[in-house]
Design an enzyme around this catalytic site. Structure first.
Site, short mmCIF file in Angstrom:
data_model
loop_
_atom_site.label_atom_id
_atom_site.label_comp_id
_atom_site.label_asym_id
_atom_site.label_seq_id
_atom_site.Cartn_x
_atom_site.Cartn_y
_atom_site.Cartn_z
N HIS A 471 0.73 -1.20 -0.01
CA HIS A 471 0.05 0.07 0.31
C HIS A 471 0.92 1.30 -0.05
O HIS A 471 0.56 2.14 0.85
CB HIS A 471 -0.99 -0.03 1.33
CG HIS A 471 -1.78 -1.17 1.34
ND1 HIS A 471 -2.53 -1.54 2.60
CD2 HIS A 471 -2.44 -1.91 0.35
CE1 HIS A 471 -3.38 -2.26 1.90
NE2 HIS A 471 -3.51 -2.79 1.02
C1 LIG Z 1 0.20 -7.22 -5.15
C2 LIG Z 1 -0.44 -6.22 -4.46
C3 LIG Z 1 -2.22 -6.48 -3.97
C4 LIG Z 1 -2.82 -5.42 -3.39
N1 LIG Z 1 -3.89 -5.86 -2.55
C5 LIG Z 1 -4.74 -4.79 -2.46
C6 LIG Z 1 -6.21 -5.35 -2.00
O1 LIG Z 1 -6.34 -6.43 -1.79
N2 LIG Z 1 -7.00 -4.30 -1.74
C7 LIG Z 1 -6.73 -3.07 -1.92
O2 LIG Z 1 -7.44 -2.12 -1.68
N3 LIG Z 1 -5.48 -2.62 -2.30
C8 LIG Z 1 -4.58 -3.64 -2.74
N4 LIG Z 1 -3.26 -3.25 -3.14
C9 LIG Z 1 -2.92 -1.80 -3.22
C10 LIG Z 1 -3.87 -1.07 -4.48
O3 LIG Z 1 -4.17 -2.13 -5.49
C11 LIG Z 1 -3.16 -0.07 -4.76
O4 LIG Z 1 -2.94 1.01 -3.86
C12 LIG Z 1 -3.81 0.84 -6.04
O5 LIG Z 1 -4.03 0.01 -7.30
C13 LIG Z 1 -2.80 2.03 -6.41
O6 LIG Z 1 -3.70 2.56 -7.54
P1 LIG Z 1 -3.00 3.55 -8.50
O7 LIG Z 1 -3.69 4.16 -9.60
O8 LIG Z 1 -2.19 4.69 -7.72
O9 LIG Z 1 -1.30 2.95 -8.97
P2 LIG Z 1 -1.46 1.53 -9.90
O10 LIG Z 1 -2.78 0.98 -10.19
O11 LIG Z 1 -0.20 0.91 -9.64
O12 LIG Z 1 -1.28 2.19 -11.54
C14 LIG Z 1 0.04 2.99 -11.96
C15 LIG Z 1 -0.27 2.44 -13.47
O13 LIG Z 1 0.84 3.40 -14.02
C16 LIG Z 1 1.55 2.70 -14.83
N5 LIG Z 1 2.80 3.19 -15.05
C17 LIG Z 1 3.87 3.59 -14.19
N6 LIG Z 1 4.94 4.48 -14.55
C18 LIG Z 1 4.41 4.87 -15.80
C19 LIG Z 1 5.19 5.41 -16.99
N7 LIG Z 1 6.28 5.88 -16.69
N8 LIG Z 1 4.55 5.55 -18.12
C20 LIG Z 1 3.26 4.76 -18.40
N9 LIG Z 1 2.70 4.39 -17.48
C21 LIG Z 1 3.28 4.10 -16.08
C22 LIG Z 1 1.90 1.38 -14.01
O14 LIG Z 1 2.32 0.40 -15.19
C23 LIG Z 1 0.45 1.27 -13.67
O15 LIG Z 1 -0.35 0.40 -14.81
C24 LIG Z 1 -2.51 -4.08 -3.37
C25 LIG Z 1 -1.33 -3.82 -4.43
C26 LIG Z 1 -0.62 -4.75 -5.04
C27 LIG Z 1 0.66 -4.44 -5.76
#
Ligand SMILES: Cc1cc2nc3c(=O)[nH]c(=O)nc-3n(C[C@H](O)[C@H](O)[C@H](O)COP(=O)(O)OP(=O)(O)OC[C@H]3O[C@@H](n4cnc5c(N)ncnc54)[C@H](O)[C@@H]3O)c2cc1C
Length: 536
Positions: A471
C-alpha cells in the site's frame, strides 16, 4: 526522436486503478480527445482475471514492475519486494481484490489539514458513484456503478473459528466494515464478479474502449512531462525503443502510482533541487516534497499450525490442484476464487487507543512469503498491520535513465510509536489464538514462534517476519505546506496544466487497503478536471 503530430485535450499517464477511471470519465464527453498511456501491456493473461492469479502475476516481469526496496534497518536490513502492477488495470489487475475504504475519520483528517472538499461526507458520494454493491444500496453503498463489489465465494471452518475467537476477546462482529463503523471482525468484501476479478481495466476502461475519442497506448512508458515555461504541454514517451511525443491542449494527468508519478516528476525536473542537481536534470520547479512522505502498511505475518484442514491441504498435489481447477471451470467457486484474505479485523492494539489502529488479514493457508508455494502442513496465517504508521520513507531517482528503478527507502518501524504498536499487535494476535474457539485447533505457533516473548524479542520478530502489504502512498501529497506537491484540486503547485491523480496524493495513509480510496480519488478528480475545464 519521432515527433508525434497527435495532440489531445487530456493525456493520462498510467492505466492503473486511477488512470482507467479517469480515461472513462474524461472521454464520456465525445468532445474531449483523451490519450491513455500505459507502460505495461494488455490484460489478456487469464491469470489476471482468475482471482487467485495474483500468485502468478505478482513478481512476474510481464505484469509487475518488480521493485525492490533498498536495505532497510527497520526490517533487519532486508530488501523487500514491492510488487506494483505494470499492465492495463495497474495494481488493480494484480492485487488481492479486497474492497476496503478506511475510516471516515481518515478523510475528515485530510479536510482538517486544509484540503477543501475531502471530508468523509464529501467523498462518500464518490465511493457510492463507483460502486455496484452485490448486497444492495444503503446510506453507505451504491448500486449500478462500474465497480462490482461482492462477498467471498469461499468459506472454511478455520476462518469461522478465527472470527469466533476474536469475538471472545471482545472484538465485535461487524458484517460491513465499509458501513457506519469499521471496528470489528467479519468477512472481507471483494472487487470480483461471478468468480472473476473486477479490475478498473475491466470495470472502467473496457466499456470506454470503443469510444473514438479515447486512444489507448500500451507498452508506452512516459519518460517526462514537456513544459513551456511552467505550463505542461505534453509528454515524451518510449515505445518500441523509440522516443515519441504527444501534446495536451488542456492537461497532463499523472496517474502512474505512488512510485511512478514522483519518478516521472523528478525525471521532468520537478522535485527537490539538491536531488535534481545531483543527477543532472535541469530544474523546472523546486518542489522538495516530490518522493517524500512515503507511507505503507507493514504486515507482521504469524503462521499457526492447525489440526484443521486448510487450503494448504487442498492444493498439495497435482491431482488436487486439477480438481480445484475443474471446480472453478464448472462452478466458478473454490480456492481459485480466493481473494488475498478471508477475514478482516479492525481493532485496537491497546485498550486506550481512540480508534482502531491495527488490521488483521486472516488467510486459511500459509507460505514462507506471500506469493510463494503453500506449506506442506495444515496452517493458517494471521497477518497484522498498523493502520496509521508514523514512520515516513522516501524515494528518489538514481540517475536520468528512465529505465532505472528509483531507490525506495520505506524506513519501516523507524518511529518508536510504531515499534510499540508492532509489539502490541503480536500480543493481540496471540490472544486471539488462545481464545477458546481457536485454541483447541492450534498445534503450534510456527512463525515467529513462542521463543519470542519479551518486548525486545517481539520487536525483533516484527523486523524479521514482516512484509509490505502493498500500500505505498503519499509521495506527491496533497496539501498547502512546503512539502505538499499538489493542491486540493490535485494541481501540481507552481505549475499549470499538470495534475497528479493516484494513491500518491494521500497526505496520510488511510486506515485500510488502498484500492477503493484510489478509485474514489480518481472519481472526484474527474469531476474537478471537467469542472475546471467548464470554468476556463
Ligand atoms: C500485489 C498487490 C496486492 C494488493 N492488494 C490490495 C487489496 O487486496 N486491496 C486493496 O484495496 N489494495 C490492494 N493493493 C493496493 C492497490 O491495488 C493500490 O493502492 C492501487 O491499485 C494504486 O492505484 P494507482 O492508480 O495509484 O496505481 P497503479 O494501479 O499501480 O497504477 C499505476 C499505473 O501506471 C503505470 N505506469 C507507471 N509508470 C509509468 C510510466 N512512466 N509510463 C506509463 N505508465 C506508467 C503502471 O504500469 C500502472 O499500470 C495491492 C497492491 C499490490 C501491488
Amino acid at each position: 526522436m519521432s515527433k508525434s503530430d497527435q495532440s489531445y485535450d487530456y493525456i493520462v499517464v498510467g492505466a492503473g486503478s486511477a488512470g482507467c477511471v479517469l480515461a472513462n470519465r474524461l472521454s464520456a464527453d465525445p468532445n474531449n480527445r483523451v490519450l491513455l498511456l500505459e507502460a505495461g501491456g494488455s490484460d489478456i493473461n487469464p491469470w489476471i482475471h482468475i482471482p487467485v492469479g495474483y500468485f502468478k502475476t505478482m513478481h512476474h516481469p510481464a505484469t509487475d514492475w518488480c521493485y525492490k526496496t533498498e536495505s532497510d534497518p527497520g526490517v533487519a536490513g532486508r530488501r523487500l519486494q514491492w510488487p506494483c502492477g505494470k499492465v492495463l488495470g495497474g495494481s488493480s489487475s494484480i492485487n488481492g481484490l479486497l474492497y476496503v475504504r478506511g475510516q471516515l475519520q481518515d478523510y475528515d483528517r485530510w479536510a482538517e489539514m486544509g484540503n477543501k472538499g475531502w471530508s468523509f461526507e464529501e467523498v462518500l458520494p464518490y465511493f457510492k458513484k463507483s460502486e455496484d454493491q452485490e448486497r444492495g444500496a444503503d446510506e453507505y453503498h451504491g448500486v449500478g456503478g462500474l465497480l462490482k463489489v461482492s462477498d467471498l465465494r469461499l468459506r472454511r471452518p478455520i476462518a469461522d473459528f478465527f472470527i469466533k475467537a476474536a469475538t471472545q476477546i471482545g472484538i465485535p462482529l461487524n458484517k460491513d466494515y465499509n458501513g457506519e463503523k469499521q471496528e470489528g471482525v467479519g468477512y472481507f468484501q471483494q472487487t470480483a464478479h461471478k468468480g472473476f476479478r473486477w479490475s478498473t481495466a475491466t470495470g472502467f476502461l473496457r466499456p470506454a474502449r470503443k469510444r473514438p475519442n479515447l486512444s489507448v497506448l500500451t507498452k508506452a512508458q512516459t519518460v517526462r512531462v514537456l513544459f513551456e515555461g511552467t505550463r505542461a504541454v505534453g509528454i515524451e514517451y518510449l515505445k518500441g525503443g523509440e522516443l515519441h511525443q504527444a501534446m495536451a491542449d488542456r492537461e497532463v494527468v499523472l496517474s502512474s502510482g505512488a512510485i511512478g508519478s514522483p519518478k516521472i516528476l523528478q525525471l521532468s525536473g520537478v522535485g527537490p533541487r539538491a536531488l535534481l542537481d545531483k543527477v543532472g536534470v535541469p530544474v523546472v520547479k523546486d518542489l522538495p516534497g516530490v518522493g517524500q512522505n512515503l507511507q505503507d502498511h507493514l504486515q507482521i505475518r504469524l503462521v499457526f499450525k492447525t489440526s484443521q484442514r486448510t487450503l494448504n491441504d487442498e492444493v498439495n498435489n497435482i491431482f488436487k490442484r486439477g480438481l480445484v481447477g475443474l471446480q472453478y471451470m464448472l462452478t466458478r467457486t473454490g480456492p481459485l476464487t480466493l481473494a488475498a484474505s478471508q477475514v478482516a479485523i479492525f481493532t485496537n492494539s491497546k485498550p486506550d487507543v481512540e480508534r482502531s489502529d491495527i488490521q488483521f488479514h486472516m488467510q486459511p493457508l500459509s507460505a514462507d512469503k506471500p506469493g510463494e508455494g503453500a506449506h506442506k502442513f495444515s496452517a493458517f496465517t494471521s497477518s497484522v498491520c498498523q493502520l496509521r504508521p508514523h514512520s515516513r520513507g522516501y524515494l528518489e531517482i538514481k540517475s536520468k535513465d528512465p529505465l532505472e528503478h528509483p531507490a525506495i527507502h520505506p524506513n519501516y518501524l523507524s518511529d518508536p510509536r510504531d515499534q510499540q504498536v508492532a509489539i502490541d499487535s503480536i500480543k493481540v494476535a496471540r490472544r486471539i489464538s488462545e481464545a477458546p474457539a481457536l485454541a483447541p485447533h492450534i498445534i503450534d505457533e510456527y512463525v515467529p514462534g513462542r521463543q519470542y516473548q519479551s518486548d525486545e524479542e517481539l520487536l525483533e520478530a516484527a523486523r524479521k517476519y514482516s512484509q509490505t502489504i502493498y500500500h505505498p502512498v503519499g509521495t506527491c501529497k496533497m496539501g498547502h505546506d512546503d512539502m505538499a506537491v499538489v493542491d486540493d484540486r490535485l494541481r501540481v503547485h507552481g505549475l499549470e496544466h499538470l495534475r497528479v491523480v493516484d494513491a500518491s496524493i494521500m497526505p496520510e495513509i488511510v486506515s485500510g487497503n488502498t484500492n477503493a480510496p484510489t478509485i474514489m480519488i480518481a472519481e472526484k478528480a474527474s469531476d474537478m478536471i471537467l469542472e475546471d475545464a467548464g470554468a476556463s
